[in-house]
Design a protein around this motif. Sequence first.
Motif, PDB file in Angstrom:
ATOM      1  N   ARG A   1       0.809  -1.222   0.000  1.00  0.00           N
ATOM      2  CA  ARG A   1       0.000   0.000   0.000  1.00  0.00           C
ATOM      3  C   ARG A   1       0.840   1.270   0.000  1.00  0.00           C
ATOM      4  N   LYS A   2       2.174   1.128   0.069  1.00  0.00           N
ATOM      5  CA  LYS A   2       3.071   2.279   0.047  1.00  0.00           C
ATOM      6  C   LYS A   2       4.101   2.100  -1.061  1.00  0.00           C
ATOM      7  N   ASP A   3       4.643   3.231  -1.538  1.00  0.00           N
ATOM      8  CA  ASP A   3       5.677   3.180  -2.580  1.00  0.00           C
ATOM      9  C   ASP A   3       7.038   2.818  -2.020  1.00  0.00           C
ATOM     10  N   PHE A   4       7.282   3.210  -0.771  1.00  0.00           N
ATOM     11  CA  PHE A   4       8.632   3.144  -0.215  1.00  0.00           C
ATOM     12  C   PHE A   4       8.548   2.728   1.245  1.00  0.00           C
ATOM     13  N   VAL A   5       9.360   1.749   1.641  1.00  0.00           N
ATOM     14  CA  VAL A   5       9.421   1.338   3.040  1.00  0.00           C
ATOM     15  C   VAL A   5      10.867   1.331   3.506  1.00  0.00           C
ATOM     16  N   VAL A   6      11.077   1.842   4.701  1.00  0.00           N
ATOM     17  CA  VAL A   6      12.382   1.805   5.363  1.00  0.00           C
ATOM     18  C   VAL A   6      12.292   0.815   6.515  1.00  0.00           C
ATOM     19  N   VAL A   7      13.218  -0.133   6.561  1.00  0.00           N
ATOM     20  CA  VAL A   7      13.283  -1.096   7.662  1.00  0.00           C
ATOM     21  C   VAL A   7      14.588  -0.865   8.410  1.00  0.00           C
ATOM     22  N   HIS A   8      14.474  -0.421   9.640  1.00  0.00           N
ATOM     23  CA  HIS A   8      15.634  -0.119  10.461  1.00  0.00           C
ATOM     24  C   HIS A   8      15.791  -1.199  11.523  1.00  0.00           C
ATOM     25  N   VAL A   9      17.038  -1.696  11.692  1.00  0.00           N
ATOM     26  CA  VAL A   9      17.328  -2.719  12.700  1.00  0.00           C
ATOM     27  C   VAL A   9      18.480  -2.238  13.568  1.00  0.00           C
ATOM     28  N   GLU A  10      18.215  -2.113  14.852  1.00  0.00           N
ATOM     29  CA  GLU A  10      19.182  -1.569  15.797  1.00  0.00           C
ATOM     30  C   GLU A  10      20.178  -2.613  16.302  1.00  0.00           C
ATOM     31  N   ALA A  11      19.878  -3.900  16.098  1.00  0.00           N
ATOM     32  CA  ALA A  11      20.624  -4.985  16.740  1.00  0.00           C
ATOM     33  C   ALA A  11      22.124  -4.941  16.469  1.00  0.00           C
ATOM     34  N   THR A  12      22.527  -4.633  15.250  1.00  0.00           N
ATOM     35  CA  THR A  12      23.946  -4.614  14.914  1.00  0.00           C
ATOM     36  C   THR A  12      24.678  -3.523  15.688  1.00  0.00           C
ATOM     37  N   ASP A  13      24.016  -2.394  15.871  1.00  0.00           N
ATOM     38  CA  ASP A  13      24.608  -1.297  16.633  1.00  0.00           C
ATOM     39  C   ASP A  13      24.744  -1.673  18.105  1.00  0.00           C
ATOM     40  N   GLU A  14      23.707  -2.298  18.658  1.00  0.00           N
ATOM     41  CA  GLU A  14      23.742  -2.699  20.064  1.00  0.00           C
ATOM     42  C   GLU A  14      24.844  -3.719  20.311  1.00  0.00           C
ATOM     43  N   ALA A  15      25.048  -4.633  19.374  1.00  0.00           N
ATOM     44  CA  ALA A  15      26.115  -5.627  19.522  1.00  0.00           C
ATOM     45  C   ALA A  15      27.475  -4.960  19.595  1.00  0.00           C
ATOM     46  N   SER A  16      27.680  -3.930  18.780  1.00  0.00           N
ATOM     47  CA  SER A  16      28.946  -3.200  18.828  1.00  0.00           C
ATOM     48  C   SER A  16      29.117  -2.473  20.142  1.00  0.00           C
ATOM     49  N   HIS A  17      28.040  -1.854  20.634  1.00  0.00           N
ATOM     50  CA  HIS A  17      28.127  -1.148  21.914  1.00  0.00           C
ATOM     51  C   HIS A  17      28.517  -2.100  23.044  1.00  0.00           C
ATOM     52  N   GLU A  18      28.174  -3.367  22.898  1.00  0.00           N
ATOM     53  CA  GLU A  18      28.519  -4.358  23.913  1.00  0.00           C
ATOM     54  C   GLU A  18      29.833  -5.075  23.595  1.00  0.00           C
ATOM     55  N   GLY A  19      30.446  -4.724  22.456  1.00  0.00           N
ATOM     56  CA  GLY A  19      31.718  -5.345  22.089  1.00  0.00           C
ATOM     57  C   GLY A  19      31.607  -6.815  21.758  1.00  0.00           C
TER      58      GLY A  19
END
Length: 404
Positions: free
Chosen positions: A289-307
């Motif tokens: 129903r939309k032309d454009f969708v953005v899918v954001h996933v935070e998990a990779t960033d959180e993994a880096s913050h935890e080393g």
Amino acid sequence: MKYALIIPDGCADEPQQSLGGKTPLQAAQVPHMDEIARAGTVGQTDNVPESMPSGSDVGTMSLFGYDPLVYHTGRAPLEAAAQGIELGPDDWAIRCNLVTVEDGKMASFTAEQISSELGAELIELMQRACCGSENWKFYPGVSYRNLLVYRSRDGKAPFADDTFTVPPHDITDQPIAEHLPMGSGACDLRNLMEKSVELFAECEANQARLEKGEKPATQVWLWGQGKAPALKPFVERYGVESAVITAVDLLRGIGQLLGWEVVEVPGATGYIDTDYAAKGQYAIETLKRKDFVVVHVEATDEASHEGDADAKVEALQRIDADIVAPVHEYLRNQGDYRILVCPDHPTFLRTKTHSHGFVPFAMCGTGIEAGSAESYDEVAAAASGNVLNEGHRLMERLFGRCND
């Protein structure tokens, strides 16, 4: 034409000894991202100007096609928009983390992912004890992410462009004394932070976390202040109806300010344990129903913050299998399309924080000629010679037009 942008937040990184000298992207099994690279173009984009702090507020604003040097006013006002908090022209929003400080060092910028229920209780303590003036108000959010708003009654505020604050996720394991607020309004912010230490130590539910082997929230950390930005609606710039899927208020806020639909996905947590498959399926339903969708996933960033290199690799593999694969398959089967995979900024496992620098992108679909790349990773992107020094120009390439 249908479009999709998938953002594995902070996935760009350095070679890791624990991964055999490979980056997480190189070490991960991501055949569907690699397929996009082979079918189209790869390159490097710099989403965060060197003069600005590296973070998702700046990086995603670039990714969405808005020059942060022109439009960015601070992180907190974007999150205020996500909560439906309207800011007047002279009002300020300030990000309010619940954190754990031990021996003068930032032990956890999330208070070990404190529950929203306990977080709300602590924020209410702050409101009752610290905000006798009608100018100040705390707003509880999700887990450790909360807001403080200063309502200007006379066109004046204690803050200015010289007010300097530091994100707590940038100083993990570092002494906090060197990173306290500075400049205009710093005394007000510091006083609130100091008061929270006393209040949180007296909260029985907070201290009970110690008995469970969990870290209590020891104080609030105030940062990311700013006024409401003026963003031209996305549909006026690019002519497409859009939606964003994310579990992070920052992205919700930007989406709302751009006039996007914000799609809520059950099981989306903004953490490593998020429901990747649900995000993929909701993206497909949204594209109907939309032309454009953005899918954001935070998990990779959180993994880096935890080393945690292994967790970062696992998150990339889940994004590839549960989001990139089904979304790309749907797009190919429905007609003309373009799909783009790109993080907002690098987040290094070594430093556990965001960094400046180029990130790799891969894009394929209708009208995009295949290059010579065989994989999607930092090395392949660097070898392509395809470089965007201004990250906000990447959206123009996705839609095939310039919209300044």
